[in-house]
Motif scaffolding. Structure first.
Motif, PDB file in Angstrom:
ATOM      1  N   ALA A   1     -29.665   6.363 -16.093  1.00 49.10           N
ATOM      2  CA  ALA A   1     -30.322   5.498 -17.533  1.00 49.10           C
ATOM      3  C   ALA A   1     -31.474   4.322 -17.539  1.00 49.10           C
ATOM      4  N   PHE A   2     -31.393   3.987 -16.240  1.00 49.46           N
ATOM      5  CA  PHE A   2     -31.991   1.872 -16.406  1.00 49.46           C
ATOM      6  C   PHE A   2     -32.944   3.040 -15.144  1.00 49.46           C
ATOM      7  N   PHE A   3     -33.229   3.359 -14.439  1.00 47.38           N
ATOM      8  CA  PHE A   3     -34.326   4.487 -14.171  1.00 47.38           C
ATOM      9  C   PHE A   3     -35.275   5.026 -14.839  1.00 47.38           C
ATOM     10  N   ASP A   4     -34.337   5.475 -15.814  1.00 46.00           N
ATOM     11  CA  ASP A   4     -35.069   6.519 -17.030  1.00 46.00           C
ATOM     12  C   ASP A   4     -35.932   5.012 -17.528  1.00 46.00           C
ATOM     13  N   ARG A   5     -35.506   4.450 -18.070  1.00 45.54           N
ATOM     14  CA  ARG A   5     -35.701   3.508 -19.090  1.00 45.54           C
ATOM     15  C   ARG A   5     -37.721   2.942 -18.548  1.00 45.54           C
TER      16      ARG A   5
ATOM     17  N   GLY B   1     -36.426   9.493  -8.022  1.00 42.81           N
ATOM     18  CA  GLY B   1     -38.035  10.059  -7.478  1.00 42.81           C
ATOM     19  C   GLY B   1     -38.675   9.312  -7.981  1.00 42.81           C
ATOM     20  N   MET B   2     -38.601   7.914  -7.239  1.00 43.92           N
ATOM     21  CA  MET B   2     -39.345   7.318  -6.768  1.00 43.92           C
ATOM     22  C   MET B   2     -39.541   6.301  -5.501  1.00 43.92           C
TER      23      MET B   2
ATOM     24  N   VAL C   1     -41.273   3.124 -19.281  1.00 45.57           N
ATOM     25  CA  VAL C   1     -41.870   1.673 -20.183  1.00 45.57           C
ATOM     26  C   VAL C   1     -43.509   1.932 -19.704  1.00 45.57           C
ATOM     27  N   ALA C   2     -43.145   2.489 -17.851  1.00 43.93           N
ATOM     28  CA  ALA C   2     -44.313   2.338 -17.090  1.00 43.93           C
ATOM     29  C   ALA C   2     -45.199   3.277 -17.579  1.00 43.93           C
ATOM     30  N   GLY C   3     -44.790   4.418 -18.325  1.00 49.21           N
ATOM     31  CA  GLY C   3     -45.435   5.429 -18.665  1.00 49.21           C
ATOM     32  C   GLY C   3     -46.494   6.198 -17.505  1.00 49.21           C
ATOM     33  N   CYS C   4     -46.035   6.474 -16.941  1.00 51.58           N
ATOM     34  CA  CYS C   4     -46.196   7.367 -15.680  1.00 51.58           C
ATOM     35  C   CYS C   4     -45.063   7.857 -15.055  1.00 51.58           C
ATOM     36  N   PRO C   5     -45.248   9.324 -14.691  1.00 51.86           N
ATOM     37  CA  PRO C   5     -44.414   9.905 -13.839  1.00 51.86           C
ATOM     38  C   PRO C   5     -43.485   9.179 -12.361  1.00 51.86           C
TER      39      PRO C   5
ATOM     40  N   SER D   1     -31.165  -6.108 -22.088  1.00 49.72           N
ATOM     41  CA  SER D   1     -32.244  -5.656 -23.443  1.00 49.72           C
ATOM     42  C   SER D   1     -32.318  -4.513 -23.483  1.00 49.72           C
ATOM     43  N   TRP D   2     -32.241  -3.585 -22.580  1.00 52.87           N
ATOM     44  CA  TRP D   2     -32.297  -2.195 -22.399  1.00 52.87           C
ATOM     45  C   TRP D   2     -31.035  -1.288 -22.906  1.00 52.87           C
ATOM     46  N   GLY D   3     -30.062  -2.244 -23.039  1.00 48.26           N
ATOM     47  CA  GLY D   3     -27.942  -1.749 -22.582  1.00 48.26           C
ATOM     48  C   GLY D   3     -27.794  -0.737 -21.651  1.00 48.26           C
ATOM     49  N   VAL D   4     -28.304  -1.256 -20.644  1.00 45.30           N
ATOM     50  CA  VAL D   4     -28.282  -0.041 -19.655  1.00 45.30           C
ATOM     51  C   VAL D   4     -28.391  -1.430 -18.102  1.00 45.30           C
ATOM     52  N   GLU D   5     -27.468  -1.209 -17.167  1.00 44.34           N
ATOM     53  CA  GLU D   5     -27.856  -1.478 -15.840  1.00 44.34           C
ATOM     54  C   GLU D   5     -27.965  -0.993 -15.197  1.00 44.34           C
ATOM     55  N   LYS D   6     -28.322  -1.694 -13.990  1.00 45.37           N
ATOM     56  CA  LYS D   6     -28.934  -0.469 -12.756  1.00 45.37           C
ATOM     57  C   LYS D   6     -26.917  -0.965 -11.806  1.00 45.37           C
ATOM     58  N   PRO D   7     -26.494   0.298 -10.929  1.00 44.59           N
ATOM     59  CA  PRO D   7     -28.125   1.309 -10.610  1.00 44.59           C
ATOM     60  C   PRO D   7     -27.590   3.241 -11.625  1.00 44.59           C
ATOM     61  N   SER D   8     -27.418   2.673 -13.199  1.00 48.82           N
ATOM     62  CA  SER D   8     -27.031   3.807 -13.566  1.00 48.82           C
ATOM     63  C   SER D   8     -28.435   4.637 -13.395  1.00 48.82           C
TER      64      SER D   8
END
Length: 216
Positions: free
Chosen positions: A139-143, A173-174, A147-151, A130-137
């Motif tokens: 961009a996936f973690f940017d999404r 950064g997680m 969606v989490a709405g936090c740093p 649904s996001w159109g991007v897979e791990k480990p990109s």
């Protein structure tokens, strides 16, 4: 910065994928033991998981066979019995303690509906499709962050793979939490990179304690 949100991978983190892979072995007419042995080779060689089809049967057209399965009535689904026994209690416990819970992995979009249908306790559910991007990109973690709405520093990402979950989540950064189970978890636990995980679990029952320890 305290952790406020915990996001989970799906396959072999929350869900035991034995049934799904066994169904593929049956469809191919391959003994389950042979198929799983081949999967172990793929994991050990650090190859994409779909290479297992070509290893078991050289030249196998996975995409064409997927279409045949769908035409024969197969549809992706998750059943309550597919989940590891610690999955639902862990997610419910985290939410009761005030953490936001998210689920997103490299899954088909149908996984989102299946997760909701089984009543998984989560604040948000998404998939790579649904996001159109897979791990480990990255961009996936940017999404995930979006969606989490936090740093990113407030997010703990939990997964069974170092290459797809732990290392890219940490790079984003997680807080990166590794669970040693499933084919990837067992093999990856022996990789030197496993030391980069912020916490290592044998069970999701250990997760809240691990997060609280990290936050101290």
């Amino acid at each position: 910065m305290p952790i406020t949100t915990v996001v989970f991978d799906v396959g072999e983190t929350l869900v035991d994928e034995t049934r799904h892979w066994s169904d593929w072995a049956d469809w191919m007419g391959v003994p389950t033991f042979t198929f799983f042995a081949a999967m172990g080779v793929i994991v050990e060689r650090r190859l994409p998981h779909r290479r297992v089809f070509d290893l078991v049967r050289p030249g196998y057209d996975h995409e064409a066979e997927s279409r045949k399965r769908q035409a024969a009535g197969w549809a992706y689904s998750l059943e309550r019995g597919d989940f590891y026994s610690d999955a639902f209690p862990c997610l419910a416990d985290l939410r009761s303690c005030g953490y936001r819970v998210g689920i997103s992995g490299n899954q088909p979009e149908a996984a989102e509906a299946s997760l909701r249908e089984v009543g998984i306790p989560a604040d948000f559910i998404a998939s790579s499709t649904s996001w159109g991007v897979e791990k480990p990109s990255p961009a996936f973690f940017d999404r995930v962050v979006e969606v989490a709405g936090c740093p990113a520093a407030e997010i703990a990402y939990v997964g069974d793979r170092l290459d797809n979950d732990v290392l890219p989540a940490k790079a984003a950064g997680m807080t990166a939490i590794f669970i040693r189970r499933g084919p990837w978890g067992v093999v990856h636990a022996g990789w030197p990179e496993a030391a980069q995980a912020d916490a290592r679990l044998e069970s999701l029952r250990e997760l809240r304690s691990a997060i609280e320890h990290i936050e101290i």
